[in-house]
Enzyme design. Structure first.
Site, PDB file in Angstrom:
ATOM      1  CD  GLU A  61      10.398   4.145   0.174  1.00 38.73           C
ATOM      2  OE1 GLU A  61      10.491   4.944  -0.804  1.00 38.73           O
ATOM      3  OE2 GLU A  61       9.319   3.918   0.741  1.00 38.73           O
ATOM      4  CG  HIS A 130       2.265  -3.714   0.431  1.00 39.34           C
ATOM      5  ND1 HIS A 130       1.678  -3.290  -0.728  1.00 39.34           N
ATOM      6  CD2 HIS A 130       2.643  -2.597   1.080  1.00 39.34           C
ATOM      7  CE1 HIS A 130       1.689  -1.963  -0.766  1.00 39.34           C
ATOM      8  NE2 HIS A 130       2.276  -1.504   0.316  1.00 39.34           N
TER       9      HIS A 130
END
Lengths: 325, 340
Positions: A61, A130
């Site tokens: 990322e 998450h």
């Protein structure tokens, strides 16, 4: 003729396709814009029509965010998909301390027209790592535009504006919105940032909500209508820039404000909007402002605990009733 | 096998691997019956790696695992009933239903919190090794992670720190991307490295690294034992890359038990192997591979294999009852445990 109703996911893909068609410097870094759920196949169209402008990056990322930022500084217009919003934390320094500050620290000489996209929110079973909604944290990083579509039509129009913006933009899609269907305007065009949308008109109370919370607020409003309370649902659509005028005008009409937010309560979006109205619209208020936000805890895997700390239509309706109690 | 395991160890590994396999056969069944929500990741196909590697550890050692953790937690000796209850989000689960499958862990057995962020466990394991070194008791921390974790930048930082400070960390990379479908075929994203040799990444910072067949319990045990011994005597970290074949059932986005419930007669008798997934049954399933080796000992050995399996299946039946009987945690308890 484009369809008159569409899913959120299909509208988002249409916007990406149109932006790719219109500008050869637009590209996609990351191909799982719709996550790994059933809608992911809608991306096949982009893969086949623009094979040289979509890449499957490694799980990196920080690297892809920085690549997008650098490319934007050098004249490209990348759409960087960071996947689940929690993964953006791995790219935090690039987003909040590179993209957000570059224009400012160069005295306006460098533009960073990059768009970051992520799937945010409590999605069901995502547990602590998450389920994040980082928009409030991002709001504390001046220099980023923050976009939160709540309907297919907004997803289309706001995505076009994100890809046309000269600034770094964070586009947050709630994972639970991807499958919802909604009407599309006959004329498809960009929706300007900083223009709130009144999703439902009502005289008794203003409910300000963003992203999935708009859908929950509308459900609450339908319930409340049966009880004789007419709620106005205001969707700012972008946090940066924020359409304070529309929010204040609505509170002036209704005299009551409930702000709904999936971020944790402290220093959340609800807090910031409540503070803004308290500061600038105190005279309109006939009752204390109510905040309906996530509890200040991480998210548990256990479903009952997940639901306990997360806003829903029932909690929104209850907060409204408190104002009329 | 590179060479034989001591016989008692081989039998004990089979016992562990059968429990791992029966456990996950239960997980996939319960998932398909709707007993829990959300995505989950199975360890089927990697049992030999986890069982053999974890068998080298002592009581004081720590472990850091990932989203694909069920096998590690079972191999370390966690109670299968409480582990399954955790996956179902029950109050009697190992973590009270807070963690679920993604964060499954048994801290009492030395697990650090299980990070489901790719690369997270590599970096946490370095901290584990730091504490082990500070204690000075010859303990170590083992990181168990997939090949994708090395794509994250923090993996490089962690390897560099471990090498610089000679931390007692065994980095066990479970490379399960062999014959994985990848995004293009409708599966999960998979291995995306410019480096063709993953061992070259730790080697670039001076960490000894070795590649083994991850379905070969003896090879894994040897390699991890050697790295662990070096850690325990102050020699710094080691890296082992275990190559495993992707279980066909974990190729699509959602686990699908395409190879059915494991039939050990495929190892202990001459029964014909199914045509579908023939290669898996013949060459790759690590449970069948070890069972075949042990079954070569003759009829008594074959009987012993089935007896162990029957025992583990009984254990799992009790574990399933325990988990399904568990109460859901109280909703208000969601507010507890934010701080110690």
């Amino acid at each position: 003729m484009p369809p008159t109703t569409q899913s959120f996911a299909a509208a988002l893909v249409d916007a990406l396709h149109d932006a790719l068609s219109a500008d050869r410097m637009v590209s996609l870094i990351g191909s799982h814009v719709l996550g790994l759920g059933p809608q992911r196949h809608l991306m096949d169209r982009i893969r086949s029509d623009f094979p040289d402008r979509i890449v499957d990056p490694p799980t990196a990322e920080a690297g892809i965010a920085a690549a997008g930022i650098g490319a934007a500084m050098a004249g490209a217009h990348p759409f960087v998909d960071l996947g689940t919003a929690a993964f953006s934390f791995l790219a935090w320094t690039q987003m909040v301390n590179e993209a957000a500050v570059a224009h400012y620290m160069t005295g306006g000489a460098v533009n960073v027209p990059v768009t970051f996209h992520m799937l945010h929110g409590v999605r069901g079973g995502g547990a602590a790592q998450h389920s994040h909604s980082p928009q409030a944290m991002l709001w504390n990083a001046p220099g980023l535009e923050i976009v939160l579509p709540s309907t297919p039509a907004d997803a289309y129009g706001l995505t076009l504006s994100a890809l046309a913006s000269r600034n770094p933009t964070v586009l947050l899609t709630h994972a639970k919105l991807l499958g919802i269907e909604g009407p599309m305007p006959s004329e498809r065009k960009a929706i300007p940032f900083g223009k709130a949308d009144i999703k439902r008109q009502g005289r008794d109370v203003t409910i300000v909500a963003t992203s999935l919370m708009v859908q929950y607020a509308l459900a609450a409003a339908a319930t409340l209508a049966g009880e004789g309370i007419e709620a106005e649902v205001v969707d700012p659509r972008t946090l940066v820039p924020l359409d304070e005028a529309t929010i204040l005008a609505s509170v002036e009409r209704t005299g009551r404000l409930v702000v709904v937010d999936e971020c944790p309560l402290r220093c959340g979006i609800a807090s910031e909007i409540a503070a803004t109205v308290a500061e600038r619209g105190f005279r309109f208020l006939r009752a204390p402002i109510q905040r309906v936000a996530r509890a200040d805890t991480p998210i548990a895997f256990a479903q009952a605990q997940e639901e306990f700390v997360t806003p829903d239509a029932g909690k929104i309706a209850a907060a409204v009733r408190r104002l009329f109690g | 096998m590179s060479h034989a395991l001591p016989e008692s160890l081989a039998w004990s590994l089979l016992e562990t691997m059968l429990l791992m396999r029966r456990f996950e056969e239960a997980v996939v069944r319960l998932a398909q019956e709707g007993h829990f929500k959300g995505h989950y990741h199975l360890y089927i196909g990697e049992e030999a790696t986890g069982a053999a590697a974890i068998a080298t550890l002592g009581e004081r050692d720590h472990l850091a695992t990932t989203h694909r953790n069920h096998g590690h937690v079972i191999a370390r000796g966690a109670d299968p009933g409480r582990a399954l209850a955790e996956i179902l989000g029950r109050a009697n689960g190992l973590l009270g239903g807070r963690g679920g499958t993604l964060h499954l862990s048994d801290p009492a057995l030395g697990f650090l919190a299980t990070s489901a962020i790719v690369g997270g466990c590599i970096s946490l394991s370095v901290g584990g090794g730091y504490a082990c070194k500070q204690r000075g008791d010859g303990s170590l921390t083992m990181a168990l992670f997939g090949d994708g974790a090395l794509e994250e930048g923090v993996a490089f930082e962690a390897l560099n720190i471990a090498a610089l400070w000679k931390l007692p960390v065994v980095f066990l990379c479970e490379n399960n991307s062999v014959n994985a479908w990848g995004s293009a075929k409708g599966g999960f994203p998979t291995l995306n490295h410019a480096a063709k040799d993953l061992c070259s990444i730790p080697q670039s910072v001076g960490i000894p690294a070795v590649r083994v067949d991850g379905a070969d319990a003896a090879a894994v045990h040897d390699a991890v034992s050697e790295a662990a011994a070096r850690c325990r005597t102050g020699g710094g970290p080691g890296f082992v890359e275990a190559i495993t074949e992707r279980w066909p059932g974990s190729n699509p986005l959602w686990p699908d038990p395409v190879t059915g419930v494991t039939d050990l007669r495929m190892a202990t008798t001459d029964m014909a192997l199914p045509q579908e997934h023939h290669n898996w049954f013949r060459h790759h399933d690590p449970v069948l591979r070890l069972a075949r080796l042990l079954a070569a000992g003759g009829k008594d050995s074959a009987d012993r294999i089935h007896a162990i399996d029957a025992q583990q299946q009984r254990r799992m039946a009790k574990a399933i009852d325990f988990a399904l009987a568990g109460a859901m945690p109280a909703a208000e308890a969601a507010l507890d445990h934010v701080f110690a």
